[in-house]
Design a protein around this motif. Sequence first.
Motif, PDB file in Angstrom:
ATOM      1  N   ILE A   1       1.370  -1.552   0.113  1.00 35.19           N
ATOM      2  CA  ILE A   1       0.115  -0.181  -0.045  1.00 35.19           C
ATOM      3  C   ILE A   1       0.734   1.364  -0.029  1.00 35.19           C
ATOM      4  CG2 ILE A   1      -1.602   1.046   1.334  1.00 35.19           C
ATOM      5  CD1 ILE A   1      -2.596  -1.048   2.347  1.00 35.19           C
ATOM      6  N   PHE A   2       0.949   2.214  -0.687  1.00 37.60           N
ATOM      7  CA  PHE A   2       1.015   3.434  -0.957  1.00 37.60           C
ATOM      8  C   PHE A   2       0.395   5.039  -0.851  1.00 37.60           C
ATOM      9  CE2 PHE A   2       0.165   3.183  -5.013  1.00 37.60           C
ATOM     10  CZ  PHE A   2      -0.583   4.800  -5.585  1.00 37.60           C
ATOM     11  N   THR A   3       1.056   5.432   0.083  1.00 35.43           N
ATOM     12  CA  THR A   3      -0.104   6.524   1.050  1.00 35.43           C
ATOM     13  C   THR A   3       0.163   8.051   0.593  1.00 35.43           C
ATOM     14  OG1 THR A   3      -0.718   5.303   2.765  1.00 35.43           O
ATOM     15  CG2 THR A   3      -1.044   6.876   3.211  1.00 35.43           C
ATOM     16  N   THR A   4      -0.736   8.321   0.095  1.00 38.39           N
ATOM     17  CA  THR A   4      -0.689   9.799   0.019  1.00 38.39           C
ATOM     18  C   THR A   4      -0.702  11.074   0.615  1.00 38.39           C
ATOM     19  OG1 THR A   4       0.021   9.529  -2.806  1.00 38.39           O
ATOM     20  CG2 THR A   4      -0.329  12.007  -1.489  1.00 38.39           C
ATOM     21  N   SER A   5       0.020  12.105   1.706  1.00 43.15           N
ATOM     22  CA  SER A   5      -0.642  12.940   2.602  1.00 43.15           C
ATOM     23  C   SER A   5      -0.822  13.998   1.574  1.00 43.15           C
ATOM     24  CB  SER A   5       0.431  12.689   3.469  1.00 43.15           C
ATOM     25  OG  SER A   5      -0.414  13.679   4.709  1.00 43.15           O
ATOM     26  N   ILE A   6      -1.946  14.852   1.601  1.00 42.62           N
ATOM     27  CA  ILE A   6      -2.305  16.284   0.543  1.00 42.62           C
ATOM     28  C   ILE A   6      -2.143  17.419   2.288  1.00 42.62           C
ATOM     29  CG2 ILE A   6      -3.502  17.361  -0.547  1.00 42.62           C
ATOM     30  CD1 ILE A   6      -4.302  14.776  -1.911  1.00 42.62           C
ATOM     31  N   SER A   7      -1.634  18.210   2.476  1.00 43.81           N
ATOM     32  CA  SER A   7      -1.452  18.641   3.380  1.00 43.81           C
ATOM     33  C   SER A   7      -2.834  20.182   3.188  1.00 43.81           C
ATOM     34  CB  SER A   7      -0.280  19.270   4.274  1.00 43.81           C
ATOM     35  OG  SER A   7       0.606  19.836   3.601  1.00 43.81           O
ATOM     36  N   ASP A   8      -2.847  21.195   3.929  1.00 42.91           N
ATOM     37  CA  ASP A   8      -3.273  21.945   3.993  1.00 42.91           C
ATOM     38  C   ASP A   8      -4.109  22.339   3.326  1.00 42.91           C
ATOM     39  OD1 ASP A   8      -4.018  24.992   4.143  1.00 42.91           O
ATOM     40  OD2 ASP A   8      -1.846  25.716   2.975  1.00 42.91           O
ATOM     41  N   LEU A   9      -5.485  21.554   2.961  1.00 40.94           N
ATOM     42  CA  LEU A   9      -6.425  21.460   1.767  1.00 40.94           C
ATOM     43  C   LEU A   9      -7.057  22.486   2.063  1.00 40.94           C
ATOM     44  CD1 LEU A   9      -7.626  17.949   3.005  1.00 40.94           C
ATOM     45  CD2 LEU A   9      -6.197  18.955   0.861  1.00 40.94           C
ATOM     46  N   ARG A  10      -7.182  23.232  -0.458  1.00 44.47           N
ATOM     47  CA  ARG A  10      -7.827  24.416  -0.096  1.00 44.47           C
ATOM     48  C   ARG A  10      -9.380  23.501  -0.932  1.00 44.47           C
ATOM     49  NH1 ARG A  10      -6.499  25.667   3.700  1.00 44.47           N
ATOM     50  NH2 ARG A  10      -4.734  27.422   4.333  1.00 44.47           N
ATOM     51  N   SER A  11     -10.509  24.884  -1.542  1.00 47.12           N
ATOM     52  CA  SER A  11     -11.568  24.127  -1.980  1.00 47.12           C
ATOM     53  C   SER A  11     -10.765  23.640  -4.141  1.00 47.12           C
ATOM     54  CB  SER A  11     -11.819  25.638  -2.251  1.00 47.12           C
ATOM     55  OG  SER A  11     -11.308  26.465  -3.058  1.00 47.12           O
ATOM     56  N   VAL A  12      -9.374  24.066  -4.310  1.00 44.84           N
ATOM     57  CA  VAL A  12      -9.329  24.227  -5.745  1.00 44.84           C
ATOM     58  C   VAL A  12      -8.197  22.354  -5.160  1.00 44.84           C
ATOM     59  CG1 VAL A  12      -8.639  26.305  -6.144  1.00 44.84           C
ATOM     60  CG2 VAL A  12      -6.897  25.045  -4.848  1.00 44.84           C
ATOM     61  N   ASP A  13      -8.306  22.204  -4.421  1.00 41.75           N
ATOM     62  CA  ASP A  13      -7.664  20.523  -4.831  1.00 41.75           C
ATOM     63  C   ASP A  13      -8.787  19.755  -4.691  1.00 41.75           C
ATOM     64  OD1 ASP A  13      -5.165  21.344  -3.331  1.00 41.75           O
ATOM     65  OD2 ASP A  13      -5.836  21.282  -1.569  1.00 41.75           O
ATOM     66  N   THR A  14     -10.242  19.936  -4.414  1.00 47.80           N
ATOM     67  CA  THR A  14     -11.010  18.960  -4.821  1.00 47.80           C
ATOM     68  C   THR A  14     -11.022  18.237  -6.010  1.00 47.80           C
ATOM     69  OG1 THR A  14     -14.114  18.694  -4.387  1.00 47.80           O
ATOM     70  CG2 THR A  14     -13.165  20.546  -4.953  1.00 47.80           C
ATOM     71  N   GLY A  15     -11.807  17.099  -6.072  1.00 50.41           N
ATOM     72  CA  GLY A  15     -11.668  17.008  -7.203  1.00 50.41           C
ATOM     73  C   GLY A  15     -10.752  15.247  -8.101  1.00 50.41           C
ATOM     74  N   LYS A  16     -10.770  14.983  -8.769  1.00 44.01           N
ATOM     75  CA  LYS A  16     -10.721  13.548  -9.384  1.00 44.01           C
ATOM     76  C   LYS A  16      -8.480  13.971  -9.575  1.00 44.01           C
ATOM     77  CE  LYS A  16     -12.716  11.483 -12.662  1.00 44.01           C
ATOM     78  NZ  LYS A  16     -13.405  11.727 -13.879  1.00 44.01           N
TER      79      LYS A  16
ATOM     80  N   TYR B   1      -3.669   2.024 -12.737  1.00 44.21           N
ATOM     81  CA  TYR B   1      -3.691   3.103 -12.254  1.00 44.21           C
ATOM     82  C   TYR B   1      -5.016   3.058 -11.243  1.00 44.21           C
ATOM     83  CZ  TYR B   1      -1.703   6.272 -15.668  1.00 44.21           C
ATOM     84  OH  TYR B   1      -0.228   6.949 -16.145  1.00 44.21           O
ATOM     85  N   THR B   2      -5.333   3.740  -9.801  1.00 39.21           N
ATOM     86  CA  THR B   2      -6.809   3.472  -9.287  1.00 39.21           C
ATOM     87  C   THR B   2      -6.975   4.774  -9.577  1.00 39.21           C
ATOM     88  OG1 THR B   2      -5.383   2.097  -8.064  1.00 39.21           O
ATOM     89  CG2 THR B   2      -8.033   2.895  -7.147  1.00 39.21           C
ATOM     90  N   GLU B   3      -8.823   5.093  -9.488  1.00 39.48           N
ATOM     91  CA  GLU B   3      -8.747   6.792  -9.232  1.00 39.48           C
ATOM     92  C   GLU B   3      -9.597   7.101  -8.085  1.00 39.48           C
ATOM     93  OE1 GLU B   3     -12.914   8.810 -11.286  1.00 39.48           O
ATOM     94  OE2 GLU B   3     -13.038   6.569 -11.691  1.00 39.48           O
ATOM     95  N   VAL B   4      -9.146   8.199  -8.513  1.00 34.84           N
ATOM     96  CA  VAL B   4      -9.467   8.500  -6.054  1.00 34.84           C
ATOM     97  C   VAL B   4     -10.005   9.871  -6.899  1.00 34.84           C
ATOM     98  CG1 VAL B   4      -8.430   9.662  -4.329  1.00 34.84           C
ATOM     99  CG2 VAL B   4      -7.524   7.512  -5.455  1.00 34.84           C
ATOM    100  N   GLU B   5     -11.379  10.424  -5.797  1.00 37.81           N
ATOM    101  CA  GLU B   5     -12.301  10.994  -6.132  1.00 37.81           C
ATOM    102  C   GLU B   5     -12.767  12.122  -4.672  1.00 37.81           C
ATOM    103  OE1 GLU B   5     -14.527  13.698  -7.126  1.00 37.81           O
ATOM    104  OE2 GLU B   5     -14.232  11.827  -8.386  1.00 37.81           O
ATOM    105  N   LEU B   6     -11.615  12.771  -4.269  1.00 40.34           N
ATOM    106  CA  LEU B   6     -10.816  13.959  -3.334  1.00 40.34           C
ATOM    107  C   LEU B   6     -12.362  14.742  -2.840  1.00 40.34           C
ATOM    108  CD1 LEU B   6     -10.040  14.656  -0.446  1.00 40.34           C
ATOM    109  CD2 LEU B   6      -8.327  15.731  -2.029  1.00 40.34           C
ATOM    110  N   LYS B   7     -13.622  14.928  -1.623  1.00 42.73           N
ATOM    111  CA  LYS B   7     -13.913  15.686  -1.719  1.00 42.73           C
ATOM    112  C   LYS B   7     -13.798  16.569  -0.067  1.00 42.73           C
ATOM    113  CE  LYS B   7     -19.631  16.015  -0.008  1.00 42.73           C
ATOM    114  NZ  LYS B   7     -20.343  15.171  -0.339  1.00 42.73           N
ATOM    115  N   LEU B   8     -14.265  17.697  -0.204  1.00 40.41           N
ATOM    116  CA  LEU B   8     -14.132  18.835   0.262  1.00 40.41           C
ATOM    117  C   LEU B   8     -15.235  19.368   1.192  1.00 40.41           C
ATOM    118  CD1 LEU B   8     -10.641  20.860  -0.614  1.00 40.41           C
ATOM    119  CD2 LEU B   8     -10.458  19.076   1.266  1.00 40.41           C
ATOM    120  N   VAL B   9     -14.961  19.269   2.867  1.00 38.29           N
ATOM    121  CA  VAL B   9     -16.137  19.445   3.790  1.00 38.29           C
ATOM    122  C   VAL B   9     -15.425  20.482   5.033  1.00 38.29           C
ATOM    123  CG1 VAL B   9     -17.519  17.555   3.151  1.00 38.29           C
ATOM    124  CG2 VAL B   9     -16.185  17.480   5.475  1.00 38.29           C
TER     125      VAL B   9
END
Length: 415
Positions: free
Chosen positions: A85-100, A113-121
């Motif tokens: 398993i490889f894990t990616t950490s995304i810090s300081d999330l902003r509205s522009v970071d949402t998406g595919k 490839y594995t698709e990831v859908e990121l949603k921010l709340v």
Amino acid sequence: MRRLQNLLFTFCIALRCVTSAVGVIHVTGNVGSAVNVSCSYDQGYESYEKYLCKNDCGSNDDVLITTSNPVTSKYRIHDDKTARIFTTSISDLRSVDTGKYWCGVTRTGKDIYTEVELKLVKDHCCDTVTKILNYQGYSESISCPYEHQYQNSLKYICRGNRPSTCLQQALITSDNKENGRFRLDDDKMLKKFTVNITSLSQEDSGYYLCGVRRNFAHNVFSAVLLEVEEFCCVKSTKINGTVGHPLTLQCPYPSQHRDNRKFLCKGDQHNSCTDMLKNQSRFTLQDASSSTFIVIISKLEAADAGTYWCGSDSQWRVGNYTKIQLSALYVIPPVLLLICILVLVYKYRHSRIEEAVLSLQRNASRKKSSKKVIGAAQSEIYKNQGVVTSNDQSTSNVYEEVDVEVHYENLTASE
């Protein structure tokens, strides 16, 4: 080579020929916090390069992080080759970071490839809040339901309503079921965990979040608003009693409690007081009316002083009891009081006489001292006058002494 692969990837997307290890991974993050994107891969690809890219990965700018360059200011990637398993950490999330996003494994030909859908709340929870009212000194059980698939997941509770920091600031978890006044019990059959808080105080008031950890998605939360109020009564009164005399305590109660058991107990706290009607024969209870009962203390003792609670509701509901602060006083007999007054008067007059005698002695001592000073001064004056006189008559005294001697020589023996 990378550009060629990206072009091939874009072409494959159009033809729906992307190889995916799993389905779409849905990840939810909180604005301003960090989120982890974990992607698994098959055995045999442990030594291959992994990466995370965004959008269609059509250019090098879409590649955000790779295992060959694992750290940037916003992204970090770690490959657990044992778990694959490889894990990616995304810090300081902003509205522009949402998406595919896409988790990629580099290989010859076409990547995996594995698709990831990121949603921010927003970092707060929740739309529905369960409100609980309780009173200081009591215990409260907060019930946190969860879905069947989370039976073996980690459960926890925290103060506040920020999901992003809830697990790090958890008061207690299902791995550590006791922590001071907090205890967590997980009933997997009923699909809920319960957090019990003992000895409530008004400082315990506020928001709480029940959390369930999920490995590849945003944790599940439910919100509770706990309000802890002061335990108040129908009335609070102060009564003074006389030691050795009887005393009557009055206790009002709601008329609908006429058939309830009445009680009187003693103690600083109502939830740990001692029932006086069971333990003291000097205390007797009588119904005075449909809304008041009385407790008669046949002979008050000094040890009876303290805090009492009386009421008609064994559940100790607010407003159904009376708090009494009892003071036990002593009464001095008239003869003893007269003796005390005479003693005080005698001591007062005796002290005044002593003060007068001391004053006279001090005055007499001062007079004696004054006479001694005056006598010494006069003596000194007389002495000085004698010296002056003797100096003035020194010559005549010489002649007188000579005449006397001559006179004595002329006298006969008989004379």
